[in-house]
Design a protein around this motif. Structure first.
Motif, PDB file in Angstrom:
ATOM      1  N   VAL A  19       0.956  -1.048   0.079  1.00 41.67           N
ATOM      2  CA  VAL A  19       0.140   0.007  -0.074  1.00 41.67           C
ATOM      3  C   VAL A  19       0.914   1.262  -0.064  1.00 41.67           C
ATOM      4  CG1 VAL A  19      -1.789   1.330   1.336  1.00 41.67           C
ATOM      5  CG2 VAL A  19      -1.991  -1.163   1.111  1.00 41.67           C
ATOM      6  N   ARG A  20       1.830   1.250   0.839  1.00 38.63           N
ATOM      7  CA  ARG A  20       2.718   2.384   0.831  1.00 38.63           C
ATOM      8  C   ARG A  20       3.593   2.755  -0.522  1.00 38.63           C
ATOM      9  NH1 ARG A  20       4.993   4.627   5.978  1.00 38.63           N
ATOM     10  NH2 ARG A  20       4.511   3.541   7.776  1.00 38.63           N
ATOM     11  N   ARG A  21       3.934   1.600  -1.125  1.00 37.98           N
ATOM     12  CA  ARG A  21       4.849   1.438  -2.243  1.00 37.98           C
ATOM     13  C   ARG A  21       3.898   2.067  -3.414  1.00 37.98           C
ATOM     14  NH1 ARG A  21       6.471  -3.519  -2.710  1.00 37.98           N
ATOM     15  NH2 ARG A  21       4.656  -4.319  -3.801  1.00 37.98           N
ATOM     16  N   ILE A  22       2.372   1.567  -3.459  1.00 37.41           N
ATOM     17  CA  ILE A  22       1.760   2.274  -4.529  1.00 37.41           C
ATOM     18  C   ILE A  22       1.384   3.761  -4.352  1.00 37.41           C
ATOM     19  CG2 ILE A  22      -0.777   2.151  -5.379  1.00 37.41           C
ATOM     20  CD1 ILE A  22      -0.776  -0.977  -4.871  1.00 37.41           C
ATOM     21  N   ARG A  23       0.963   4.117  -3.016  1.00 29.48           N
ATOM     22  CA  ARG A  23       0.727   5.628  -2.854  1.00 29.48           C
ATOM     23  C   ARG A  23       2.020   6.508  -2.658  1.00 29.48           C
ATOM     24  NH1 ARG A  23      -3.888   5.269   2.175  1.00 29.48           N
ATOM     25  NH2 ARG A  23      -5.442   3.792   0.741  1.00 29.48           N
ATOM     26  N   GLN A  24       3.017   6.114  -2.256  1.00 25.16           N
ATOM     27  CA  GLN A  24       4.029   6.975  -2.011  1.00 25.16           C
ATOM     28  C   GLN A  24       4.898   7.149  -3.337  1.00 25.16           C
ATOM     29  OE1 GLN A  24       4.606   5.762   2.676  1.00 25.16           O
ATOM     30  NE2 GLN A  24       6.489   6.221   1.465  1.00 25.16           N
ATOM     31  N   SER A  25       4.857   5.971  -4.252  1.00 25.96           N
ATOM     32  CA  SER A  25       5.556   6.212  -5.599  1.00 25.96           C
ATOM     33  C   SER A  25       4.563   7.193  -6.318  1.00 25.96           C
ATOM     34  CB  SER A  25       5.983   4.697  -6.202  1.00 25.96           C
ATOM     35  OG  SER A  25       4.700   4.138  -6.243  1.00 25.96           O
ATOM     36  N   ALA A  26       3.262   6.807  -6.282  1.00 23.41           N
ATOM     37  CA  ALA A  26       2.405   7.486  -7.225  1.00 23.41           C
ATOM     38  C   ALA A  26       2.556   8.909  -6.867  1.00 23.41           C
ATOM     39  CB  ALA A  26       0.907   7.165  -6.860  1.00 23.41           C
ATOM     40  N   ALA A  27       2.576   9.612  -5.417  1.00 22.54           N
ATOM     41  CA  ALA A  27       2.801  10.699  -5.079  1.00 22.54           C
ATOM     42  C   ALA A  27       3.967  11.247  -5.658  1.00 22.54           C
ATOM     43  CB  ALA A  27       2.759  10.982  -3.690  1.00 22.54           C
TER      44      ALA A  27
END
Lengths: 218, 247
Positions: free
Chosen positions: B135-143
């Motif tokens: 979840v962190r990987r998806i959200r933080q890389s998207a940001a």
């Protein structure tokens, strides 16, 4: 506004509770400034070289030391508590404001020794002050955002610096251009570059809170 | 129909490559005989930019939700392919620079700014690799992809055209718009652009399909794991041992 003030106050108290973070930042900047001055020993630097050296010192000092504003929450185990009690936008803005204030001190400690040791004549002091101040705030808010994005990563401090530096190179190129006329370059590029940096600062403060809100959503 | 299209792609590509070698040299290059790499260099940054915009859009959809994993697969595919085209731009640009301007790296502002864009997106992959929580990987890389788009586009479109920068650049800004590339040369350039864009779209589709299948497999494995009774003994598959007597 009240919650923002509370966030800044909380960050300030966290920093002064243990002064090691501030001490590391200050020493990094000052040592970088002194080394920069030593590198220029015996030569009369041209405006481009001097401007580039100052921004190199500020960039690395900021990228290495400032992301800890978010990373320290991971290390102390308070990251989840922060997510629960504080809106993301307020938390980000509070940390970015404090990081920017720290970076202003870093800029003084980093650029000061270089300018003193190079004995360069400053043709336009207001431009120099505005450019370095805007650049320092820009570095502060960008490093804070990168610290937030690196939160939870393996080797997070290095990752935060690694993702901040490519973004900050762009800001540093604007900063280098902005201070050139202050060191005697005849081209009228200083104030337009300052306008670019102001746009960066405004953009980062505007984009940071909604990005972090989206990252933190449950 | 799709198979027919893909079947035709190889001979079309071969034909256009041959045509690019047969077309008459264009004037305007310092070394016209060695300028043909321009046909392959020119489409790469354009496709990279389009893919970076797509990557940012899919990152926005991943952040907004729902279905963030599927949008993340699309964003990752777009950014990976953009990185491939960025590296191709730099590689072909370096060769062009050596043959036309005498050095592999001229410190040309466009070369430098595109190198900086590549570093910005290398950081995207560094960030993804460092985040183990999905979840962190998806959200933080998207940001990060969204935050990086502004500086990347400034470095690509604005920085090289600033007056004090443009005068130092070896890259002409107006050779296509002012009609310096014309006739058969322009036709080959257009054909290469279209074909490379088709190959890029095909690679993107394949990459997204692979990513979505991986996601499906992980979901099904997770469902199987959740259905198992924890008190069940672990499954043991019988293994045939070699006969010690050798028979």
């Amino acid at each position: 506004m009240g919650s923002l003030r509370a966030a800044v106050r909380k960050e300030w108290r966290q920093e002064v509770r243990s002064l090691s973070g501030l001490a590391v930042t200050a020493s990094f900047a000052f040592i970088g400034g002194v080394l920069g001055g030593v590198a220029l020993y015996g030569i009369e630097p041209d405006p481009q070289l001097l401007a580039g050296l100052i921004w190199l010192i500020l960039l690395f000092a900021g990228a290495v030391t400032l992301p800890r504003t978010f990373l320290v929450e991971d290390e102390t185990g308070t990251a989840d508590l922060l997510r629960l009690v504080a809106p993301a936008g307020v938390a980000f803005s509070g940390k970015a404001i404090l990081a920017s204030a720290q970076m202003l001190v870093v800029a003084l400690l980093g650029a000061g020794p270089v300018l003193l040791q190079s004995e360069t004549r400053i043709e336009n002091p207001p431009l120099l002050i505005v450019a370095i101040a805007l650049g320092a705030v820009g570095v502060g808010v960008t490093a804070t955002l990168c610290g937030a994005l690196a939160s939870g990563a393996a080797n997070r401090a290095a990752v935060a610096a690694a993702i901040a530096l490519p973004l900050l190179v762009f800001l540093a190129s604007l900063g280098t251009t902005a201070v050139l006329p202050a060191f005697g370059d005849p081209r009228p590029v200083g104030w337009p570059a300052c306008a670019g940096m102001l746009g960066w600062v405004a953009g980062a403060f505007t984009l940071g809170p909604p990005l972090l809100t989206a990252v933190w959503r449950r | 129909m799709r198979s027919l299209g893909l079947f035709l792609l190889a001979p079309l590509m071969a034909g256009v490559t041959l045509w690019s070698f047969l077309v008459k040299d264009a004037a305007g290059f310092q070394n016209p005989a060695f300028a043909r790499i321009f046909f392959w260099h020119f489409p790469c940054p354009i496709l990279a930019t389009v893919l970076l915009f797509l990557g940012a859009y899919f990152s926005f959809r991943a952040l907004k939700g729902p279905d963030e994993e599927r949008w993340d697969v699309r964003a990752l595919a777009a950014n990976e392919l953009a990185m491939v085209f960025i590296l191709l731009t730099l590689a072909t640009g370096v060769l062009f620079s050596k043959l036309q301007w005498g050095a592999y790296w001229q410190r040309d502002p466009r070369q430098t700014s595109f190198l900086l864009v590549s570093l910005v997106y290398v950081s995207y992959f560094v960030l993804r690799g460092a985040l183990s929580d999905p979840v962190r990987r998806i959200r933080q890389s998207a940001a990060y992809a969204l935050a990086a788009l502004g500086p990347a586009m400034f470095l690509t479109f604005v920085f090289p055209r600033l007056p004090q920068i443009a005068q130092m650049s070896f890259h002409p800004s107006t050779s296509i718009m002012s009609g310096q590339i014309k006739g058969a040369y322009a036709q080959v350039l257009l054909a290469v652009m279209i074909l490379v864009a088709i190959v890029a779209a095909w690679c993107y589709r394949l990459r997204v399909m692979a990513g979505l299948l991986e996601l499906e497999l992980e979901t099904r494995n997770a469902e199987l794991d959740s259905r198992r009774d924890p008190s069940d003994p672990p499954m043991v598959r019988p293994v045939r041992l070699p006969d010690p007597s050798g028979s």
